[in-house]
Design an enzyme around this catalytic site. Structure first.
Site, mmCIF file in Angstrom:
data_model
loop_
_atom_site.group_PDB
_atom_site.id
_atom_site.type_symbol
_atom_site.label_atom_id
_atom_site.label_comp_id
_atom_site.label_asym_id
_atom_site.label_seq_id
_atom_site.Cartn_x
_atom_site.Cartn_y
_atom_site.Cartn_z
ATOM 1 N N HIS A 32 54.377 49.853 4.519
ATOM 2 C CA HIS A 32 54.409 51.130 3.793
ATOM 3 C C HIS A 32 54.845 52.258 4.725
ATOM 4 C CE1 HIS A 32 52.757 54.638 1.529
ATOM 5 N NE2 HIS A 32 53.318 53.967 0.541
ATOM 6 N N HIS B 95 60.035 56.761 -1.589
ATOM 7 C CA HIS B 95 59.348 57.701 -2.474
ATOM 8 C C HIS B 95 60.350 58.742 -2.981
ATOM 9 C CE1 HIS B 95 56.280 55.925 0.086
ATOM 10 N NE2 HIS B 95 55.486 56.044 -0.943
ATOM 11 N N HIS C 148 56.830 49.768 -5.068
ATOM 12 C CA HIS C 148 55.382 49.555 -4.957
ATOM 13 C C HIS C 148 54.928 48.343 -5.769
ATOM 14 C CE1 HIS C 148 55.666 53.565 -3.174
ATOM 15 N NE2 HIS C 148 54.520 53.296 -2.585
ATOM 16 N N HIS D 201 49.590 60.490 -9.097
ATOM 17 C CA HIS D 201 49.598 59.556 -7.955
ATOM 18 C C HIS D 201 49.366 60.290 -6.644
ATOM 19 C CE1 HIS D 201 52.197 58.183 -4.588
ATOM 20 N NE2 HIS D 201 51.406 57.123 -4.674
ATOM 21 N N HIS E 235 46.007 60.355 -3.894
ATOM 22 C CA HIS E 235 46.139 60.199 -2.431
ATOM 23 C C HIS E 235 45.420 61.331 -1.713
ATOM 24 C CE1 HIS E 235 48.755 56.835 -1.360
ATOM 25 N NE2 HIS E 235 49.369 57.015 -2.519
ATOM 26 N N PHE F 174 51.481 59.326 3.855
ATOM 27 C CA PHE F 174 52.040 57.997 3.594
ATOM 28 C C PHE F 174 51.991 57.076 4.820
ATOM 29 C CE2 PHE F 174 54.826 60.093 0.185
ATOM 30 C CZ PHE F 174 53.892 59.820 -0.789
ATOM 31 N N HIS G 49 47.359 51.779 -6.287
ATOM 32 C CA HIS G 49 48.708 51.471 -6.776
ATOM 33 C C HIS G 49 48.723 50.453 -7.908
ATOM 34 C CE1 HIS G 49 51.785 53.937 -5.050
ATOM 35 N NE2 HIS G 49 50.894 54.177 -4.107
HETATM 36 CU CU1 C2O Z 1 53.926 54.729 -1.193
HETATM 37 CU CU2 C2O Z 1 51.043 55.915 -3.130
HETATM 38 O O1 C2O Z 1 52.485 55.755 -1.954
#
Ligand code: C2O
Length: 532
Positions: A116, A137, A146, A273, A277, A294, A307
């Site tokens: 990631h 992203h 993802h 989303h 995070h 990230f 995810h």
């Molecule tokens: Cu690659 Cu939720 O991020």
């Protein structure tokens, strides 16, 4: 006089190829060319992290994915807050095994997290374009990349357990009724393989998840604002571009783009989303690690459950909302984009986006979640009274048009403009009325959130977002790679539903207000309202 000879089929073919533009899907990068990712804290230089997330290079040729070679057993990913103690024990065991592998094993938790980091923090360049970094992203790559990431992660866990039916859980943070909207208990106890110490200690259960980073208010206010975030990000985001994000091809450059070619993240990514995070990471760490940036996000085992829910919501959006089935992108540059992952034998495997579009082919399914109905049918209350344009004009609020007529506009902490709506009525073929925030620029050094409203000129960062005047939020994760932290993006929100509810669907002009949280200056090039 020029005489055209009869057009040969080859000539027609060439013309067609030219007129549709040359194909440039993202290809797999050269893993030998890896740059160390570097994250610097703007407030504390000693916190600069140099991260080596360069991936192990296998000695043999990469495999190419096919459904035939990689058979999957059907398995159901269940909600984290509903699984049994036995399941939690098994889940914990799976992560213990993964964490026990040596760091340089591609199946290890360490390498899984680095995957990631590598593709979100500019460790590799785009294939065929060494000067542009690869980023998964902020575009249409987000959902399929993802999904594949979870698929291979889950396969490795299955093989470590010797159980091909083992499935990840999903963190049901959108559930505002049946217990999903807190940090799932299985990830909370200190000392297990599912624990991560770098989390917001104020957000342990029973704190409710806030899907928008600056949501405030008591629990019932949070619940209603969460429902509206889901409604705006998933239900009214009717097109693939709105929900999944826009084009990202070889050559697309997040740092150096113009309004015309700037990437566009989808509402699911930029909204809820990113909100989760931010909510999960530790605000006392400069980059809100682990989940809040990230680079480190997938060092927290809760990432994969987070995810899984994003992945579930992609299926929900596509198959199960009022109005019938919604379509993914069908551009060949989307379908043919390729990524690398490692399989359960530690071999590198090359996959295409087109093979990730149908979860049932990958063996993955999710149970029906009854509480989805709360946000699917959310009915946001109207808090304004008639068009706010005359009021805004009296207050001296300017009319702003599309780029390039404005130059660069810096948004303060709260900024409003009057914007013209399209002069012709919405054609029946159009699926959405869209506000485009053109050419937004920001330095991603620290956390920034932009909250947008229509017909609500005095809204600010503290304004409740459960109303029909709220159109969505754009949340920027501080992935502060020193070299590549400048971002240019377009942002789109569906506003037709809001206009209808507020009773201003026929107005020639509307008021748009944006409230900004964070210390980074944000500028834009213009605002455009259009049909899509
Ligand atoms: Cu690659 Cu939720 O991020």
């Amino acid at each position: 006089m020029i005489i055209f000879p009869c057009v040969s089929p080859l000539f027609t073919l060439l013309l067609f190829a030219v007129s549709t533009g040359s194909a440039s899907p993202i290809g797999v990068p050269d893993l030998q060319q890896c740059e160390l990712a570097m994250d610097a804290s703007p407030t504390d230089p000693t916190m600069t992290l140099t991260l080596n997330c360069c991936l192990p290079i296998p000695s043999h040729k990469p495999r190419v994915f096919s459904f035939h070679k990689y058979k999957s057993k059907p398995r159901v990913r269940q909600a984290a807050h509903t699984v049994s103690d036995d399941y939690i024990a098994k889940y914990t065991r799976a992560y213990e095994l993964m964490k026990a592998l040596p760091d340089d094993d591609p199946r290890s938790f360490h390498t899984q997290a680095d995957i990631h980091c590598a593709f979100c923090n500019f460790a590799y360049s785009q294939a065929g374009n060494g000067s542009v970094p690869l980023q998964v992203h902020f575009s249409w790559l987000f959902l399929p990349w993802h999904r594949w990431y979870l698929y291979w992660h889950e396969r490795i866990l299955q093989s470590l357990l010797g159980d091909p039916t083992f499935a990840l859980v999903f963190w049901n943070w959108d559930d505002q009724r049946d217990g999903g909207n807190v940090m799932p208990a299985m990830f909370v106890p200190n000392g297990t393989a599912l624990y991560d110490m770098n989390r917001n200690q104020n957000n342990l259960p029973p704190a409710l998840v806030k899907l928008r980073p600056t949501t405030t208010g008591n629990d019932s206010a949070i619940v209603n604002q969460n429902l509206n975030d889901m409604y705006q990000d998933v239900v009214t985001a009717t097109t693939a571009e709105l929900f999944m994000g826009g084009a990202y091809r070889t050559g697309t450059d997040l740092s150096n783009s113009t309004v015309l070619d700037a990437p566009l993240g989808g509402t699911i990514e930029d909204g809820v989303h990113n909100g989760v995070h931010f909510w999960t990471g530790d605000p006392n760490l400069p980059l809100v690690q682990d989940m809040g940036t990230f680079t480190t996000a997938s060092r927290d085992p809760i990432f994969y459950a987070h995810h899984s829910n994003v992945d579930r919501l992609w299926d929900k959006w596509k198959y199960d909302l009022p109005g019938g089935r919604r379509a993914d992108h069908d551009d060949s540059d989307f379908l043919d984009a390729e990524f690398y992952f490692y399989d359960e034998t530690a071999s590198l495997v090359k996959v295409k986006v087109r093979d990730a579009l149908d979860n049932s082919k990958l063996g993955v399914s999710y149970p029906t979640v009854a509480a989805d109905e709360l946000w699917v049918n959310y009915d946001p209350p109207v808090v304004s009274n008639g068009s706010a344009v005359p009021l805004a004009r009296d207050a001296g609020i300017a009319t702003i048009g599309a780029s390039p007529e404005n130059g660069t506009i810096f948004l303060g902490s709260s900024w409003s403009a009057i914007v013209k709506t399209p002069s012709s009525p919405r054609p029946t073929t159009s699926k959405a009325t869209v506000l485009v925030i053109q050419g937004l620029e920001v330095t991603r050094q620290s956390f920034v959130s932009l909250t947008a409203f229509i017909n609500h000129p005095y809204a600010n960062t503290l304004t409740d977002t459960s109303s029909a005047e709220y159109i969505g939020s754009f949340n920027i994760i501080p992935t502060a790679n020193v070299k590549h932290r400048h971002l240019t993006a377009n942002v789109k929100f569906e506003i037709g539903d809001n206009m209808q509810r507020v009773g201003i669907a026929q107005e020639p002009e509307v008021v748009i207000t944006m409230a900004v949280t964070g210390v980074e200056p944000i500028s834009i090039q213009g605002l455009l309202i259009d049909y899509e």
